[in-house]
Design a protein around this motif. Sequence first.
Motif, mmCIF file in Angstrom:
data_model
loop_
_atom_site.group_PDB
_atom_site.id
_atom_site.type_symbol
_atom_site.label_atom_id
_atom_site.label_comp_id
_atom_site.label_asym_id
_atom_site.label_seq_id
_atom_site.Cartn_x
_atom_site.Cartn_y
_atom_site.Cartn_z
ATOM 1 N N LEU A 1 54.736 7.263 -20.559
ATOM 2 C CA LEU A 1 53.573 6.712 -19.863
ATOM 3 C C LEU A 1 53.977 6.180 -18.492
ATOM 4 O O LEU A 1 53.265 6.378 -17.499
ATOM 5 C CB LEU A 1 52.947 5.597 -20.697
ATOM 6 N N THR B 1 47.180 11.088 -19.599
ATOM 7 C CA THR B 1 47.988 10.185 -18.780
ATOM 8 C C THR B 1 48.632 10.898 -17.598
ATOM 9 O O THR B 1 48.924 10.283 -16.580
ATOM 10 C CB THR B 1 49.061 9.483 -19.630
ATOM 11 N N PHE C 1 47.482 -3.203 -13.399
ATOM 12 C CA PHE C 1 47.189 -3.737 -14.729
ATOM 13 C C PHE C 1 47.719 -5.163 -14.797
ATOM 14 O O PHE C 1 48.838 -5.435 -14.370
ATOM 15 C CB PHE C 1 47.868 -2.853 -15.780
ATOM 16 N N GLU D 1 56.349 4.913 -24.430
ATOM 17 C CA GLU D 1 56.149 3.962 -23.331
ATOM 18 C C GLU D 1 56.879 4.421 -22.074
ATOM 19 O O GLU D 1 56.417 4.191 -20.947
ATOM 20 C CB GLU D 1 56.592 2.558 -23.749
ATOM 21 N N TYR E 1 55.429 -0.075 -14.238
ATOM 22 C CA TYR E 1 54.286 0.707 -14.729
ATOM 23 C C TYR E 1 52.991 -0.090 -14.604
ATOM 24 O O TYR E 1 51.983 0.407 -14.084
ATOM 25 C CB TYR E 1 54.550 1.083 -16.188
ATOM 26 N N ASP F 1 43.859 1.145 -24.393
ATOM 27 C CA ASP F 1 43.710 -0.299 -24.577
ATOM 28 C C ASP F 1 42.468 -0.630 -25.403
ATOM 29 O O ASP F 1 42.476 -1.561 -26.208
ATOM 30 C CB ASP F 1 43.638 -1.014 -23.221
ATOM 31 N N ARG G 1 45.151 4.565 -19.754
ATOM 32 C CA ARG G 1 45.496 3.186 -20.109
ATOM 33 C C ARG G 1 44.267 2.434 -20.630
ATOM 34 O O ARG G 1 44.336 1.729 -21.635
ATOM 35 C CB ARG G 1 46.070 2.488 -18.880
ATOM 36 N N LYS H 1 45.285 5.717 -15.189
ATOM 37 C CA LYS H 1 44.445 4.524 -15.362
ATOM 38 C C LYS H 1 43.410 4.722 -16.450
ATOM 39 O O LYS H 1 43.175 3.837 -17.270
ATOM 40 C CB LYS H 1 43.751 4.163 -14.043
ATOM 41 N N SER I 1 50.811 1.336 -26.383
ATOM 42 C CA SER I 1 50.342 0.136 -25.710
ATOM 43 C C SER I 1 51.314 -0.338 -24.639
ATOM 44 O O SER I 1 51.051 -1.313 -23.940
ATOM 45 C CB SER I 1 50.124 -0.983 -26.739
ATOM 46 N N SER I 2 52.456 0.360 -24.516
ATOM 47 C CA SER I 2 53.501 0.013 -23.536
ATOM 48 C C SER I 2 54.092 -1.367 -23.781
ATOM 49 O O SER I 2 54.366 -2.126 -22.847
ATOM 50 C CB SER I 2 52.960 0.113 -22.097
#
Length: 372
Positions: free
Chosen positions: A360, A35, A161, A357, A155, A47, A43, A40, A133-134
């Motif tokens: 990130l 990260t 996103f 989170e 973020y 995900d 993420r 990206k 997963s934020s």
Amino acid sequence: MEARGLAGGVVFGLLLFFTSFFGSIFLLAPLLPITFIHPKWCRRLMDTMIFLWKLYAVALYENLYHVKVVITGHPIPSHQDGSALIVMNHRTRMDWMFLFSYQVRYGSLSRYIISLKEILKQVPGGGWAMQCSSFIFLNRRWEKDRAAIDRGLDYFSRLNFRPQILLFPEGTDLTPDTCARSKIFAEKNQLPVYQYVLHPRTTGFVHFVQRMKEAKMLDSVLDITIAYPKSCAQNEGDILIGKFPEEIHFDVKQYMPSELPCESQDLRDWCCARWSDKDKWLQDYYQKQHFYDADQGNNNDNVNENITQILFYFAMIFWTLFEVFVVYILVLSPVVRWYCVTCSILFVVLGKKWGIECLLAESVKISSDIFK
């Protein structure tokens, strides 16, 4: 509860705990350093892993307990890549998980973000994955909650996103105790007394809408009403004894940003009006066992259930092989066991001191400064 239900509930709980715990350690922890190099990519990879776990959860409860899912109204077509704020009544503590069934058919299960109580981020396995997963963690102290919402939305915006964020405006699930407190609040403030919903807390809703609009991140607001016509799983304890609902019904209404008011007070009134409608819809629903627009038919007819089942089978095969692999290497390798202990301590320390989170979100700024 018959023994089969109890055994099945325990197995369900153990499988979700095992996969979330060791999935966090073996699949998510190695991605964290990425990260700070390419947020990206990190993420997307995270995900994908978390999407497979969500898929596994819904595959288990739909196939193991044959939970029937009925979707009416106007759900967003699954091919749309839009960002949405989802507001839903909070009938049980498990509504967030059962919404997986809607998301896998019409939403975007991989971009499904939940705003939930901050204490849940400390749950081993599941809480670690939620941080990765934020998810947006709230604790009912507005200044801190506003900062958490802004940090999460900033973020997502920096990464381009497009999240689909679930918000429970009621703040807690519907129980006799919360109903009684909601009734006292209504009588004290000369508001209508609700039977099937609680009076919503509108501050968070207003802030989400306004901030998402500012960030050009609000393609629609989905107003979802969830109902359980036969029985429901009120909490985690019901899940563990195998008390799953026989049916879950979702009625979906979609509102474009242009249909929403702009001023804060008008947004509060709009949200309260939706909840007043929900109480009436649910009163009618539980009398007729279907929503008022059921004549439109079950929108599941518009979903290719064969593809859905293929995804379910893929997730079940993936996680079954993963479980076998994890047991095998844990038995054979002391180094792997020490790795698991080290990662567990790391997750606990990071979660308590900063929050993954938060790291990130900060990594996007750091990466931008390094590689600009």
